[in-house]
Design a protein around this motif. Sequence first.
Motif, PDB file in Angstrom:
ATOM      1  N   GLN A   1      10.701 -39.368  14.627  1.00 13.93           N
ATOM      2  CA  GLN A   1      11.479 -39.498  13.416  1.00 13.93           C
ATOM      3  C   GLN A   1      11.188 -40.864  12.704  1.00 13.93           C
ATOM      4  O   GLN A   1      11.591 -40.857  11.548  1.00 13.93           O
TER       5      GLN A   1
ATOM      6  N   SER B   1       7.544 -39.415  20.375  1.00 12.39           N
ATOM      7  CA  SER B   1       8.856 -38.826  20.407  1.00 12.39           C
ATOM      8  C   SER B   1       9.087 -37.558  19.507  1.00 12.39           C
ATOM      9  O   SER B   1       8.426 -37.380  18.525  1.00 12.39           O
ATOM     10  N   SER B   2      10.031 -36.876  19.900  1.00 11.72           N
ATOM     11  CA  SER B   2      10.723 -35.461  19.078  1.00 11.72           C
ATOM     12  C   SER B   2       9.339 -34.637  18.786  1.00 11.72           C
ATOM     13  O   SER B   2       9.397 -33.844  17.639  1.00 11.72           O
TER      14      SER B   2
ATOM     15  N   ALA C   1      10.549 -31.062  18.392  1.00 12.06           N
ATOM     16  CA  ALA C   1      11.623 -30.781  17.433  1.00 12.06           C
ATOM     17  C   ALA C   1      10.974 -30.774  16.162  1.00 12.06           C
ATOM     18  O   ALA C   1      10.632 -31.769  15.402  1.00 12.06           O
TER      19      ALA C   1
END
Length: 238
Positions: A161, A177-178, A181
């Motif tokens: 993000q 990260s993520s 998602a």
Amino acid sequence: MSQNIYDSIGFFESYSKYPRMEKGLAGASEWPLLETMLPSSLVSKTVLDLGCGDGWFSRWALDQGAKAVCAMDVSQNMLSRARALSPPDRYPAITFRQVDMETLEGQDGGLDPEANDVAFSGLALHYLVNLEAALRQVFRSLRPGGLFVFSVEHPIFTAPQRPGFQKSGAVQDWPLSSYFAEGEREVDWLGTPVRKQHRTISSYLKTLRTVGFEVVVVDEWGLNMGVEVRDLFGLRTL
């Protein structure tokens, strides 16, 4: 509609200083690997160049003997540059068209069915929200046995993000990260907010198979121990 950052004068001027704009084919570091996925001969083949930029791949395809190339891009700035670099007396068989890849489906003068032997797209598909619709149109435009080769920004770079390198001593790390998602990411690039679509590698593969492609090659190209990485795909129609 796709975000058209290249028709922003300030952004285009800054991007024009990038090696791949100044050097063309020689400035695309991932090109040697992409080239191995393309047919050994393009003689008499009809080629589609999606997100053609300044037309470097289109010119290369004609130099390799392609019969005709349809080069599409959403940016008028890019197309103007591509036309200037592709004089008709040398490249008469390139047709440049301003087309939004996000809305290929149903667009007047869109992709004709079974019109192309080879389709190519370099670092463009990760900007599309409706990737599946675009891929369906590419698949539809290829003749049986046709080949689609493309590269996208690697998902480890689109995932965070808040993307960015972190330096630890002499080593630069990219915190991941993520990853799972999926969805839109916004990053600052050359002083401009740029929207990208993050997808996992498995999501790309599932979508390709869903629209009918047979995945032949998936490879990852890297430079300087992962500082720059791209996903590369070679596909064919059945």
